[in-house]
Design an enzyme around this catalytic site. Structure first.
Site, PDB file in Angstrom:
ATOM      1  N   GLU A 275     114.733 128.963  70.265  1.00  0.00           N
ATOM      2  CA  GLU A 275     113.827 129.673  71.174  1.00  0.00           C
ATOM      3  C   GLU A 275     112.875 128.652  71.802  1.00  0.00           C
ATOM      4  OE1 GLU A 275     111.683 132.407  68.705  1.00  0.00           O
ATOM      5  OE2 GLU A 275     113.385 133.762  68.473  1.00  0.00           O
ATOM      6  N   LYS A 277     109.536 126.918  72.425  1.00  0.00           N
ATOM      7  CA  LYS A 277     108.268 126.853  71.683  1.00  0.00           C
ATOM      8  C   LYS A 277     107.158 126.809  72.726  1.00  0.00           C
ATOM      9  CE  LYS A 277     105.936 124.470  67.859  1.00  0.00           C
ATOM     10  NZ  LYS A 277     104.585 124.693  68.310  1.00  0.00           N
ATOM     11  N   ARG A 282      98.917 131.649  69.133  1.00  0.00           N
ATOM     12  CA  ARG A 282      99.666 132.686  68.426  1.00  0.00           C
ATOM     13  C   ARG A 282      98.892 133.990  68.461  1.00  0.00           C
ATOM     14  NH1 ARG A 282     103.342 131.312  63.390  1.00  0.00           N
ATOM     15  NH2 ARG A 282     104.501 133.246  63.225  1.00  0.00           N
ATOM     16  N   GLU A 330     103.420 134.667  71.225  1.00  0.00           N
ATOM     17  CA  GLU A 330     102.558 133.581  71.702  1.00  0.00           C
ATOM     18  C   GLU A 330     101.935 134.039  73.018  1.00  0.00           C
ATOM     19  OE1 GLU A 330     102.152 130.888  69.839  1.00  0.00           O
ATOM     20  OE2 GLU A 330     101.649 129.181  71.112  1.00  0.00           O
ATOM     21  N   GLU A 429     106.565 123.289  74.673  1.00  0.00           N
ATOM     22  CA  GLU A 429     106.425 122.093  73.832  1.00  0.00           C
ATOM     23  C   GLU A 429     107.753 121.610  73.277  1.00  0.00           C
ATOM     24  OE1 GLU A 429     103.546 123.784  70.927  1.00  0.00           O
ATOM     25  OE2 GLU A 429     102.661 121.811  71.128  1.00  0.00           O
ATOM     26  N   LYS A 434     115.762 128.817  64.582  1.00  0.00           N
ATOM     27  CA  LYS A 434     115.570 129.779  63.497  1.00  0.00           C
ATOM     28  C   LYS A 434     116.895 130.300  62.942  1.00  0.00           C
ATOM     29  CE  LYS A 434     111.295 131.425  65.631  1.00  0.00           C
ATOM     30  NZ  LYS A 434     110.579 132.550  66.226  1.00  0.00           N
ATOM     31  N   LYS A 454     110.836 123.225  63.911  1.00  0.00           N
ATOM     32  CA  LYS A 454     110.305 122.989  65.264  1.00  0.00           C
ATOM     33  C   LYS A 454     110.786 121.636  65.753  1.00  0.00           C
ATOM     34  CE  LYS A 454     105.774 121.958  63.271  1.00  0.00           C
ATOM     35  NZ  LYS A 454     104.345 121.976  63.393  1.00  0.00           N
TER      36      LYS A 454
HETATM   37  P1  ATP Z   1     101.653 123.407  66.020  1.00  0.00           P
HETATM   38  O1  ATP Z   1     100.684 122.307  66.089  1.00  0.00           O
HETATM   39  O2  ATP Z   1     103.051 122.953  66.216  1.00  0.00           O
HETATM   40  O3  ATP Z   1     101.303 124.598  66.838  1.00  0.00           O
HETATM   41  P2  ATP Z   1     101.141 125.031  63.724  1.00  0.00           P
HETATM   42  O4  ATP Z   1     100.812 124.448  62.403  1.00  0.00           O
HETATM   43  O5  ATP Z   1     100.138 125.829  64.443  1.00  0.00           O
HETATM   44  O6  ATP Z   1     101.598 123.784  64.535  1.00  0.00           O
HETATM   45  P3  ATP Z   1     103.875 125.482  63.395  1.00  0.00           P
HETATM   46  O7  ATP Z   1     104.514 126.241  62.328  1.00  0.00           O
HETATM   47  O8  ATP Z   1     103.922 124.045  63.240  1.00  0.00           O
HETATM   48  O9  ATP Z   1     102.398 125.950  63.588  1.00  0.00           O
HETATM   49  O10 ATP Z   1     104.527 125.890  64.780  1.00  0.00           O
HETATM   50  C1  ATP Z   1     104.654 127.216  65.051  1.00  0.00           C
HETATM   51  C2  ATP Z   1     103.686 127.623  66.139  1.00  0.00           C
HETATM   52  O11 ATP Z   1     104.330 127.549  67.398  1.00  0.00           O
HETATM   53  C3  ATP Z   1     103.373 129.087  65.939  1.00  0.00           C
HETATM   54  O12 ATP Z   1     102.210 129.214  65.167  1.00  0.00           O
HETATM   55  C4  ATP Z   1     103.223 129.641  67.321  1.00  0.00           C
HETATM   56  O13 ATP Z   1     101.868 129.644  67.682  1.00  0.00           O
HETATM   57  C5  ATP Z   1     103.954 128.661  68.218  1.00  0.00           C
HETATM   58  N1  ATP Z   1     105.170 129.208  68.845  1.00  0.00           N
HETATM   59  C6  ATP Z   1     105.495 129.100  70.167  1.00  0.00           C
HETATM   60  N2  ATP Z   1     106.688 129.633  70.443  1.00  0.00           N
HETATM   61  C7  ATP Z   1     107.173 130.138  69.282  1.00  0.00           C
HETATM   62  C8  ATP Z   1     108.379 130.806  68.920  1.00  0.00           C
HETATM   63  N3  ATP Z   1     109.340 131.057  69.798  1.00  0.00           N
HETATM   64  N4  ATP Z   1     108.514 131.160  67.617  1.00  0.00           N
HETATM   65  C9  ATP Z   1     107.559 130.892  66.704  1.00  0.00           C
HETATM   66  N5  ATP Z   1     106.404 130.253  66.991  1.00  0.00           N
HETATM   67  C10 ATP Z   1     106.203 129.874  68.252  1.00  0.00           C
END
Ligand code: ATP
Length: 622
Positions: A275, A277, A282, A330, A429, A434, A454
C-alpha cells in the site's frame, strides 16, 4: 514471599478492612519502591499494595483499585480523555510555601540544596508547628482533589492549584506501571483459594499478565478493565473487554526494511499487499451507534477539535448499512484544486485546538487502510483480506475527501519497485507491505509487527530509518545563544526496564528561532536532578528535563560509545551512539514511551555493520 510479608506490614499501618485506602499506604509503597533498584522487588512491593487494596475494600468497591492504579502511573484518567494535572515546579513551590508558611526564597534555596521537591516539602512540613494533628489523608480524597484541580480551568484554576497542599506534593515521576501486576494480584488471590503449587502459580501469573496486556492494548481504559477484572476475574476477561468504539486502541506499527529482497524473503509463498505509505498523520476514526464521531491520534489523543472538517467529510463516504465503526487511516494534506498530496509539513501548519471549519486553510483527505470494527463487531481477529473487503463494501470514495489507500497485490521485485516509484511520485514516503491472509494478517494492536513492513524511499538511498528520541537534557548555548539551550541530550526508551537510555548530543543545524521555540517548550520541564529512570552513562548536560518531548532525528551512522547507554549489552557491552545526528521535526503525536527502542537501535547498528562488510567485500572483489 518473605519480602511480600514484610512490605505488607509496612504498608498496612493501621489500615482496617472496609476503611478507605490511607494515602500513607500509597506513599509508603512509593518510598519502598524508590529504595530498591531491583525490578522484581518493585513488582513485589506493588503487588503487596494492590493486593491490600483489593482485600481491604468492600466487595462492590471498584473505585479504590482503579484510583490506586491511576496514581501509580501518575495519571487521573485514560489518555484519550486528556485530563492533565498541569502542575509545574513553580506552582508546587508556591503551594509548599503557602501551606507551610515558609518563604519562597527559603524553599528555593532548600530545593537547590536537596535537588528534590518531594524532600523539600517533607522538610517544610516537619519544621511546621501545628496545634492539631491533621486528619490523615485518604487515597480517594487525594484522587478526587487532584482530578478536581485538573478539571478546573481559567483563573480559578491557578488559585486552586496554589491552594494545593504540600501533602499532595506527589513525586511527578511515574513510579512503576502497576498494570500487569494487577493481574498478578488477582491470580495470587485465586491461589489462596486453590493452594496451587509454586510452578503453577508462576505460570498463571505470566498468563494473567499476558491476558491483561492483550486486553489493555485493545481497550486501553482502566475505567473499563479494572471493574471487569474485579467482577469476573482474569478468566474470560478477553471476551468481556473488547474493542469499543469511543475508546482508541493502540495502533499496530510496522518494522522497517531496507531492500525489496527482504520483503520477498519475509513473505515467501504468502499473499501480501503493498500500500502507499502516505505522509500525513495517523487518524483512528471512531463512530458510535448514535452517530458521534471521534478522531484519535497515534498516541490516543482526541483530535476531534483539530479535525472538525473530517466529521463532515465522513458523513459523505459512509454507505447506508454502515452504523458503528473504527477506521484506521492517514489524514493527508491535499490541494483540492489539483488533487495533489502535500507533505506532512503542510499538515503541521494546522492549528491543534479549537479549529473552526470556516477558517481551515489546509484541507485533508482521509486515506483509509483498515477497518477494525463494524456494526457492533470487532474485526481485528479476521484476516486483512476480509477486513479490506468490508472496508470497500461499507465506504465509498469521495474525491479529495476520502479514499482507500492505494494498493497493489503484485508479487515480483519489478512490480514492487514500480509501485514504490509510483508512490514517491504521488507524494508518499514509500510503501507499507502487509500480510494479507491467515492469522498472521490479523490486526495486532500496539505491536511493531513483522507482518507489516515499511519500505521508505530513504532506506533505499542507504540513509536508514529515522529515530524518535526523547529530549532528556540540554547544554547552555555559547556567544549570543547563552540565553537558551545550544545543544540537547537525547535518549531512546526501553519498555522492558522502563528506562531512558542516553544516545547522543545534538547541537548543529538549529536556527536561532528554532532554538528559541525549543527553549520555550522545554523550560517548564526543567529538573535540577535527572529522573531516576534515566540511564545516564557519562553524559553531563547542564540541565535535565522530565522526559516528555520527542524529536525525529536522522543520523549518518551509528557507532559504539563508551559514554552513552543506548542498547548497552545488546550488541556489545558498550552502548550505541549516533554520529552527526540531524533534527528533522518534533513528534507531537508520540509520547516519551513511544520513542525508538534499544532493540531497534541494535538492529540498525547490525544492519549497518553487515552493509559495510558487504561493501568492503565488494570493494575487495573488484
Ligand atoms: P514513521 O516515522 O515511519 O511514521 P511510526 O513509528 O510513526 O514511524 P511506523 O509503524 O513506523 O510508525 O509506520 C507506520 C505509520 O505510517 C503509521 O503510523 C501511519 O501513520 C503511516 N501510514 C501511512 N500509510 C499507511 C498505510 N497504508 N498503512 C499503515 N500505516 C500507514
Amino acid at each position: 514471599a518473605a519480602l511480600l510479608k514484610k512490605d505488607e506490614v509496612d504498608i498496612k499501618g493501621g489500615w482496617k478492612v472496609g476503611q478507605p485506602v490511607p494515602y500513607a499506604a500509597l506513599a509508603k509503597t512509593f518510598s519502598l519502591i524508590e529504595a530498591t533498584t531491583k525490578r522484581l522487588e518493585k513488582n513485589a512491593i506493588l503487588t503487596a499494595f494492590l493486593l491490600l487494596v483489593i482485600q481491604r475494600s468492600a466487595k462492590d468497591d471498584h473505585k479504590s483499585l482503579l484510583q490506586a492504579v491511576y496514581l501509580c502511573i501518575n495519571r487521573l484518567s485514560p489518555d484519550y480523555v486528556g485530563i492533565e494535572l498541569g502542575i509545574g515546579e513553580s506552582l508546587l513551590i508556591k503551594a509548599i510555601a503557602e501551606s507551610t508558611g515558609r518563604s519562597l526564597a527559603v524553599i528555593k534555596a532548600d530545593l537547590k540544596k536537596e535537588g528534590d521537591l518531594g524532600l523539600v516539602a517533607m522538610n517544610s512540613k516537619n519544621s511546621q508547628k501545628t496545634l492539631f494533628k491533621p486528619k490523615p489523608l485518604t487515597l480517594p480524597f487525594v484522587f478526587t482533589q487532584l482530578k478536581d484541580i485538573a478539571l478546573t480551568t481559567g483563573n480559578a484554576s491557578q488559585a486552586k492549584k496554589v491552594a494545593l497542599r504540600a501533602n499532595f506534593a506527589l513525586e511527578r515521576r511515574a513510579i512503576c506501571t502497576g498494570f500487569s501486576r494487577t493481574a498478578a494480584v488477582l491470580a495470587e488471590r485465586e491461589r489462596a483459594d486453590k493452594k496451587w503449587s509454586q510452578d503453577k502459580l508462576t505460570a498463571r501469573l505470566e498468563e494473567g499478565a499476558e491476558i491483561m496486556k492483550a486486553v489493555y492494548s485493545e481497550l486501553p481504559s482502566y475505567d473499563s478493565v479494572v471493574p471487569a477484572l474485579l467482577e469476573g476475574g482474569i478468566k474470560g476477561l478477553r471476551e468481556r473487554c473488547k474493542l469499543t468504539p469511543g475508546i482508541p486502541l493502540k495502533p499496530m506499527l510496522a518494522k522497517p526494511t531496507k531492500a525489496i529482497g527482504e520483503v520477498l524473503d519475509r513473505f515467501e509463498n504468502k499473499r501480501f499487499t503493498c500500500e502507499y505509505k502516505y505522509d500525513g498523520e495517523r487518524a483512528q476514526i471512531h463512530r458510535l451507534d448514535d452517530g458521534t464521531v471521534g478522531v484519535f491520534s497515534r498516541n490516543s489523543e482526541d483530535m476531534s477539535k483539530k479535525y472538525p472538517d473530517l466529521v463532515d467529510q465522513l458523513s459523505k463516504c459512509i454507505k447506508k448499512n454502515t452504523k458503528s465503526f473504527v477506521l484506521d487511516s492517514e489524514a493527508v494534506a491535499i490541494d483540492r484544486t489539483t488533487g495533489k498530496l502535500m507533505p506532512f509539513q503542510e499538515l503541521s501548519r494546522r492549528k491543534r485546538k479549537d479549529v473552526k471549519v470556516e477558517d481551515i486553510q489546509v484541507r485533508v483527505c482521509i486515506f483509509a487502510f483498515d477497518l477494525l470494527y463494524l456494526n457492533g463487531e470487532p474485526l481485528i481477529n479476521k484476516p486483512l483480506v476480509e477486513r479490506r473487503d468490508l472496508l470497500r463494501k461499507h465506504f465509498q470514495v469521495v474525491p479529495g475527501e476520502f479514499d482507500f489507500a492505494k494498493s497493489s497485490d503484485g508479487e515480483s521485485t519489478d512490480e514492487i519497485q514500480t509501485f514504490l516509484e509510483e508512490s514517491v511520485k504521488d507524494g508518499c514516503e514509500g510503501l507499507m507491505v502487509k500480510m494479507l491472509e491467515s492469522d498472521a494478517s490479523n490486526y495486532e494492536p500496539s505491536r511493531r509487527s513483522v507482518n507489516w513492513l515499511k519500505l521508505k524511499k530513504d532506506y533505499l538511498a542507504g540513509v536508514g530509518d529515522s529515530l524518535d528520541l526523547v529530549v532528556v537534557g540540554a547544554y547552555y548555548g555559547k556567544g549570543k545563544r547563552t540565553n537558551y539551550y545550544g545543544a540537547f541530550l537525547l535518549a531512546c526508551y526501553d519498555a522492558d526496564s522502563e528506562e531512558y537510555q542516553t544516545i547522543c548530543k545534538i547541537g548543529t543545524g538549529f536556527s536561532d528561532e528554532a532554538l528559541q521555540t525549543h527553549y520555550e517548550t522545554l523550560k517548564p520541564l526543567e529538573q535540577t536532578k535527572p529522573r531516576g529512570d534515566i540511564k545516564i552513562g557519562g553524559a553531563k548536560p547542564d540541565i535535565w528535563f522530565e522526559p516528555k518531548v520527542v524529536w525525529e532525528v536522522l543520523t549518518a551512522d551509528l557507532s559504539l560509545s563508551p559514554i552513552y547507554t543506548a542498547a548497552q549489552g545488546l550488541v556489545e557491552e558498550r552502548g550505541i551512539s549516533l554520529r552527526f545526528p540531524r533534527f528533522i521535526r518534533v513528534r507531537d503525536d508520540k509520547d516519551a514511551d513511544d520513542a525508538t527502542a534499544p532493540e531497534q537501535i541494535a538492529e540498525m547498528y547490525e544492519r549497518q555493520s553487515l552493509a559495510q562488510a558487504g561493501s568492503k567485500k565488494k570493494g575487495g572483489d573488484d
